[in-house]
Design an enzyme around this catalytic site. Structure first.
Site, PDB file in Angstrom:
ATOM      1  N   CYS A   1     -51.846 128.925  31.759  1.00  0.00           N
ATOM      2  CA  CYS A   1     -51.937 127.877  32.710  1.00  0.00           C
ATOM      3  C   CYS A   1     -52.143 126.435  32.028  1.00  0.00           C
ATOM      4  O   CYS A   1     -52.743 126.138  31.090  1.00  0.00           O
ATOM      5  CB  CYS A   1     -53.466 127.837  33.635  1.00  0.00           C
ATOM      6  SG  CYS A   1     -53.294 129.711  34.435  1.00  0.00           S
TER       7      CYS A   1
ATOM      8  N   LYS B   1     -47.563 130.618  25.253  1.00  0.00           N
ATOM      9  CA  LYS B   1     -47.873 129.975  24.049  1.00  0.00           C
ATOM     10  C   LYS B   1     -49.235 130.035  23.486  1.00  0.00           C
ATOM     11  O   LYS B   1     -49.533 130.199  22.322  1.00  0.00           O
ATOM     12  CB  LYS B   1     -47.440 128.648  23.867  1.00  0.00           C
ATOM     13  CG  LYS B   1     -47.563 127.884  22.733  1.00  0.00           C
ATOM     14  CD  LYS B   1     -46.315 128.358  21.750  1.00  0.00           C
ATOM     15  CE  LYS B   1     -46.710 127.935  20.195  1.00  0.00           C
ATOM     16  NZ  LYS B   1     -45.965 128.810  19.563  1.00  0.00           N
TER      17      LYS B   1
ATOM     18  N   GLU C   1     -44.065 141.268  11.389  1.00  0.00           N
ATOM     19  CA  GLU C   1     -43.881 139.899  12.053  1.00  0.00           C
ATOM     20  C   GLU C   1     -42.240 139.676  12.542  1.00  0.00           C
ATOM     21  O   GLU C   1     -42.034 139.262  13.447  1.00  0.00           O
ATOM     22  CB  GLU C   1     -44.280 138.700  10.875  1.00  0.00           C
ATOM     23  CG  GLU C   1     -43.808 137.286  11.617  1.00  0.00           C
ATOM     24  CD  GLU C   1     -44.351 136.944  12.898  1.00  0.00           C
ATOM     25  OE1 GLU C   1     -45.301 137.604  13.338  1.00  0.00           O
ATOM     26  OE2 GLU C   1     -43.756 135.661  13.188  1.00  0.00           O
TER      27      GLU C   1
ATOM     28  N   HIS D   1     -43.254 160.325   8.194  1.00  0.00           N
ATOM     29  CA  HIS D   1     -44.535 160.759   9.033  1.00  0.00           C
ATOM     30  C   HIS D   1     -44.305 160.513  10.326  1.00  0.00           C
ATOM     31  O   HIS D   1     -45.381 160.426  11.201  1.00  0.00           O
ATOM     32  CB  HIS D   1     -45.695 160.375   8.518  1.00  0.00           C
ATOM     33  CG  HIS D   1     -46.156 160.596   7.196  1.00  0.00           C
ATOM     34  ND1 HIS D   1     -46.478 161.906   6.678  1.00  0.00           N
ATOM     35  CD2 HIS D   1     -46.195 159.825   5.878  1.00  0.00           C
ATOM     36  CE1 HIS D   1     -46.703 162.060   5.443  1.00  0.00           C
ATOM     37  NE2 HIS D   1     -46.427 160.771   4.864  1.00  0.00           N
TER      38      HIS D   1
ATOM     39  N   TRP E   1     -50.221 130.924  35.166  1.00  0.00           N
ATOM     40  CA  TRP E   1     -50.063 132.225  34.537  1.00  0.00           C
ATOM     41  C   TRP E   1     -50.961 133.337  35.093  1.00  0.00           C
ATOM     42  O   TRP E   1     -52.270 133.185  35.007  1.00  0.00           O
ATOM     43  CB  TRP E   1     -50.148 132.023  33.161  1.00  0.00           C
ATOM     44  CG  TRP E   1     -49.506 133.146  32.202  1.00  0.00           C
ATOM     45  CD1 TRP E   1     -48.172 133.205  31.811  1.00  0.00           C
ATOM     46  CD2 TRP E   1     -50.051 134.305  31.690  1.00  0.00           C
ATOM     47  NE1 TRP E   1     -47.920 134.209  30.781  1.00  0.00           N
ATOM     48  CE2 TRP E   1     -49.079 135.032  31.130  1.00  0.00           C
ATOM     49  CE3 TRP E   1     -51.264 134.891  31.751  1.00  0.00           C
ATOM     50  CZ2 TRP E   1     -49.310 136.090  30.490  1.00  0.00           C
ATOM     51  CZ3 TRP E   1     -51.663 136.118  30.819  1.00  0.00           C
ATOM     52  CH2 TRP E   1     -50.557 136.742  30.342  1.00  0.00           C
TER      53      TRP E   1
ATOM     54  N   GLU F   1     -40.269 139.896  20.959  1.00  0.00           N
ATOM     55  CA  GLU F   1     -40.747 138.743  21.846  1.00  0.00           C
ATOM     56  C   GLU F   1     -39.381 137.765  22.568  1.00  0.00           C
ATOM     57  O   GLU F   1     -39.509 137.676  23.336  1.00  0.00           O
ATOM     58  CB  GLU F   1     -41.454 137.751  20.962  1.00  0.00           C
ATOM     59  CG  GLU F   1     -43.014 138.014  20.706  1.00  0.00           C
ATOM     60  CD  GLU F   1     -43.603 136.881  19.928  1.00  0.00           C
ATOM     61  OE1 GLU F   1     -44.704 136.342  20.302  1.00  0.00           O
ATOM     62  OE2 GLU F   1     -43.090 136.594  18.710  1.00  0.00           O
TER      63      GLU F   1
ATOM     64  N   ARG G   1     -45.848 126.463  27.460  1.00  0.00           N
ATOM     65  CA  ARG G   1     -46.881 127.487  27.148  1.00  0.00           C
ATOM     66  C   ARG G   1     -46.829 128.687  28.058  1.00  0.00           C
ATOM     67  O   ARG G   1     -47.506 129.573  27.867  1.00  0.00           O
ATOM     68  CB  ARG G   1     -48.114 126.749  27.660  1.00  0.00           C
ATOM     69  CG  ARG G   1     -48.574 125.477  26.934  1.00  0.00           C
ATOM     70  CD  ARG G   1     -49.945 124.570  27.804  1.00  0.00           C
ATOM     71  NE  ARG G   1     -51.108 125.258  27.652  1.00  0.00           N
ATOM     72  CZ  ARG G   1     -51.951 124.983  27.025  1.00  0.00           C
ATOM     73  NH1 ARG G   1     -51.916 124.478  25.771  1.00  0.00           N
ATOM     74  NH2 ARG G   1     -53.088 125.721  26.930  1.00  0.00           N
TER      75      ARG G   1
ATOM     76  N   LYS H   1     -41.067 139.387  16.290  1.00  0.00           N
ATOM     77  CA  LYS H   1     -40.254 138.152  16.569  1.00  0.00           C
ATOM     78  C   LYS H   1     -38.983 138.690  17.459  1.00  0.00           C
ATOM     79  O   LYS H   1     -38.597 138.187  18.612  1.00  0.00           O
ATOM     80  CB  LYS H   1     -39.660 137.293  15.534  1.00  0.00           C
ATOM     81  CG  LYS H   1     -40.400 136.353  14.727  1.00  0.00           C
ATOM     82  CD  LYS H   1     -40.890 135.225  15.431  1.00  0.00           C
ATOM     83  CE  LYS H   1     -42.009 135.118  16.212  1.00  0.00           C
ATOM     84  NZ  LYS H   1     -43.313 135.086  15.631  1.00  0.00           N
TER      85      LYS H   1
ATOM     86  N   ASN I   1     -58.060 126.250  35.246  1.00  0.00           N
ATOM     87  CA  ASN I   1     -57.745 127.183  33.982  1.00  0.00           C
ATOM     88  C   ASN I   1     -58.811 128.066  33.791  1.00  0.00           C
ATOM     89  O   ASN I   1     -59.918 127.521  33.875  1.00  0.00           O
ATOM     90  CB  ASN I   1     -57.319 126.267  32.885  1.00  0.00           C
ATOM     91  CG  ASN I   1     -55.899 125.685  32.964  1.00  0.00           C
ATOM     92  OD1 ASN I   1     -55.158 125.802  34.051  1.00  0.00           O
ATOM     93  ND2 ASN I   1     -55.389 125.111  31.946  1.00  0.00           N
ATOM     94  N   GLY I   2     -58.595 129.598  33.347  1.00  0.00           N
ATOM     95  CA  GLY I   2     -59.757 129.907  33.149  1.00  0.00           C
ATOM     96  C   GLY I   2     -60.001 131.181  34.087  1.00  0.00           C
ATOM     97  O   GLY I   2     -59.196 131.499  34.999  1.00  0.00           O
TER      98      GLY I   2
END
Ligand code: G6P
Length: 609
Positions: free
Chosen positions: A2, A604, A483, A506, A74, A490, A27, A487, A104-105
């Site tokens: 948000c 973000k 990582e 395994h 969001w 995402e 964001r 990427k 927000n929150g």
């Protein structure tokens, strides 16, 4: 996540609010809205589309005025929908809106508050916790919106950054925050409130970062801040130069591509003051603390967590200090063994990630008082909470998928490893010279790796039509494989998994077919021969290998797709190997046509739990 931008001005604010919202788009959000007070009317438009759709609606509805609140949402409570989008209104009995609010929150006690308000006759049009708050303010309104917000925020459990407007006092906006950031922007005959300084850069001359519990009254030509004890306070003002970031895309196709290519500069800026290895690089207080600690507990989320995993290899190997690495959202809720002699090291690009901040606070509540932040935002909540900090100078990162923030974090973590070793007198002079030289050469080394882009693009064409991919690494390159897989999933939405190559047999080997590309991070180190055996295991099952190897590695097999790195970089090799994996994910996503900078469902800064 948000975003909030609001303004009180002596001129029309719609265009600047829309511009502010566009700056918050990076964001991540699923809906947006704007409320404007003009011609003695409070009106709003909301959308499930992009901010540009709000602009259209503003024109269609002739919305303009000198006071406004805007928001990108969001979803947490209630699905993404126009009804759930902010600003939320609470009306007079006549049905005319009186209070407007953006938030927000998360208000944790919203359920019990909602029941009380419903009993008092309030009807709810959304499923949000925010609507509870706007009605609560209306219900408690006593003719002074500042006093009312002061009173109401005392009734809340949870986190919030809010901006509130009341039509009975159409010359002011009230803001308040707790556990979520809120910035006051001071302009010429106008003042702003925003959740992110980026939203008001270009508009404000100075900014003030509000503290937890602050309540602020902004009007055209003045403002007032009271702290959580209702005492007026003068918070530090930061000049324009401190927050004007370079946010132009330039010749690049996406911010992510620009940020990948900014890495040599970002790393150089981050390490610019490191000419010699002075013991106080991490602050004067660090000398004592580093001497007293017997272990390091790293806490982070997402990409920052993988930076922490890499650091474990470095710190244990170079400084001989035990390191554990924890996912913030797990650590904060589990019974862990408290060690006051452990350095709690939080890594966060934004410094706002709710889970990381809460995990840090949790560690403090347990009596672990040695803490340090590695962060890209000097004024963030996480930095403010920590005794020690090192600020990475990656610059603003707009692409949701973190790139330059990661490599700058790694550079600092390597610096920390050698500083800890020096502090404990276990770093030989030769090693100190070699490591510092390598750090100084890092920007140039990163530039050479970026030259591999055309080769990586040719691989991306092979990946673009796949739905699965496997990433392998060993030792300190295992977190880099993780990582690389992160990427890839995402931004390209290809299902990508990373494994330490020794674990192949395994489980993941069962997935290997000729339709499974397997990326291998294979620098020339003591594990290379082991890794070659793992590669053979893949080939024997028909898997297709895509290997990043060093220039002089003995890998000569025509059936393997091979890209050779320009140079072997020893202990710092994980930083260099990150780059081609970022480029592979980026170009694969471009070919698949995804929204690279704003991948679906992701944000973000994750400022809610
Ligand atoms: C989100 C972002 C990631 C980031 C993670 C942790 O998931 O999309 O790119 O790595 O949050 O964020 P932080 O700001 O704490 O590093």
């Amino acid at each position: 996540m948000c975003g909030i931008i609001s303004a009180v001005s002596c001129k029309d604010v719609t265009a600047m609010l829309i511009d502010g919202l566009s700056r918050l788009e990076y964001r991540g959000y699923d809906s947006c809205g704007i409320a404007i007070y003009g011609k003695k009317n409070l009106r709003r438009v909301r959308s499930m589309k992009r901010v540009s759709d709000l602009s259209k609606q503003i024109i269609e509805n002739s919305l303009y005025g000198c006071i406004g609140l805007a928001h990108t949402r969001w979803a947490t409570h209630g699905m993404p929908s126009t009804h759930n989008a902010h600003p939320h209104f609470s009306n007079l009995d006549s049905g005319k809106p009186r209070i407007a609010l953006v938030h927000n929150g998360i208000i944790e006690n919203y359920d019990e508050l909602r029941v009380k308000l419903q009993k008092s006759g309030y009807a709810f049009e959304s499923q949000t916790d925010t609507e509870v708050l706007v009605h609560l303010i209306n219900y408690n309104y006593d003719g002074d919106i500042f006093r009312t917000v002061q009173k109401v925020t005392k009734l809340l459990t949870g986190t919030y950054a809010i901006a509130v407007f009341c039509t009975d006092e159409p010359y002011r906006i009230i803001g308040s925050c707790k556990g979520a950031p809120l910035v006051l922007g001071i302009g010429d005959n106008e003042n702003f409130l925003a959740s992110d300084v980026l939203a008001i850069s270009g508009k404000a001359n100075e900014v003030i970062y509000l503290d937890d519990g602050d309540i602020v009254d902004i009007q055209c030509n003045n403002f007032l801040i009271l702290d959580s004890y209702n005492v007026p306070v003068n918070r530090k003002k930061y000049p324009k130069s401190s927050f004007m970031g370079v946010v132009e895309l330039g010749a690049y196709r996406h911010y992510m591509q620009k940020e990948i290519f900014e890495q040599p500069r970002a790393v150089a800026d981050t390490l610019q003051e490191v000419n010699a290895l002075s013991e106080d690089i991490f602050g004067i207080e660090s000398i004592e603390i580093f001497r007293d600690i017997d272990s390091v507990l790293i806490i982070a989320c997402g990409t920052s967590y993988y930076a922490g995993m890499t650091a474990k290899y470095w710190i244990e190997s170079i400084a001989k200090i035990r390191v554990s690495v924890e996912i913030a959202s797990e650590y904060r809720y589990r019974d862990s063994v408290v060690n006051p002699k452990s350095l709690v090291l939080v890594i966060s690009q934004s410094g706002e990630t709710s889970d990381t901040l809460s995990a840090l606070k949790h560690s403090i509540s347990l009596g672990m008082n040695y803490n340090m932040a590695i962060c890209n935002s000097p004024t963030s909540a996480i930095v403010r909470e920590c005794k020690l900090c090192y600020i990475t100078r990656a610059g603003i990162e707009i692409g949701v998928a973190s790139t330059k923030a990661f490599t700058t974090q790694l550079s600092v973590l390597f610096l920390l490893s050698i500083t800890l070793a020096k502090n404990r007198s276990i770093l030989s002079k030769d090693n100190e010279i070699t490591f510092l030289k390598a750090l100084r050469h890092l920007p140039a080394a990163l530039s050479s790796v970026l030259d591999l882009e055309p080769l990586v693009i040719s691989w991306a064409n092979h990946f673009a039509n796949k739905e699965n991919a496997l990433f392998l690494g060993r030792g300190m390159h295992y977190p880099i494989a993780l990582e690389g897989a992160l990427k890839m999933k995402e931004i390209s939405y290809i299902h990508a998994e990373a494994y330490p190559a020794g674990e192949l047999k395994h489980g993941p080997l069962a997935l290997v077919t000729d339709n499974m590309p397997v990326v291998v991070v294979a620098p020339k180190d003591i594990l290379l021969e082991k890794l070659k055996s793992n590669m053979q295991e893949v080939q024997a099952r028909g898997g297709k290998l895509y290997v990043f190897a060093d220039a002089d590695s003995k890998i000569n097999d025509d059936s393997i797709h091979l890209i050779r790195m320009p140079e072997n970089y020893g202990m710092l090799s994980p930083i260099l190997h990150t780059i081609p994996l970022q480029l592979l994910a980026y170009h694969t996503a471009c070919i698949r046509g995804t929204d690279v900078d704003k991948p679906r469902n992701l944000a973000k800064s994750v400022t809610v739990e």
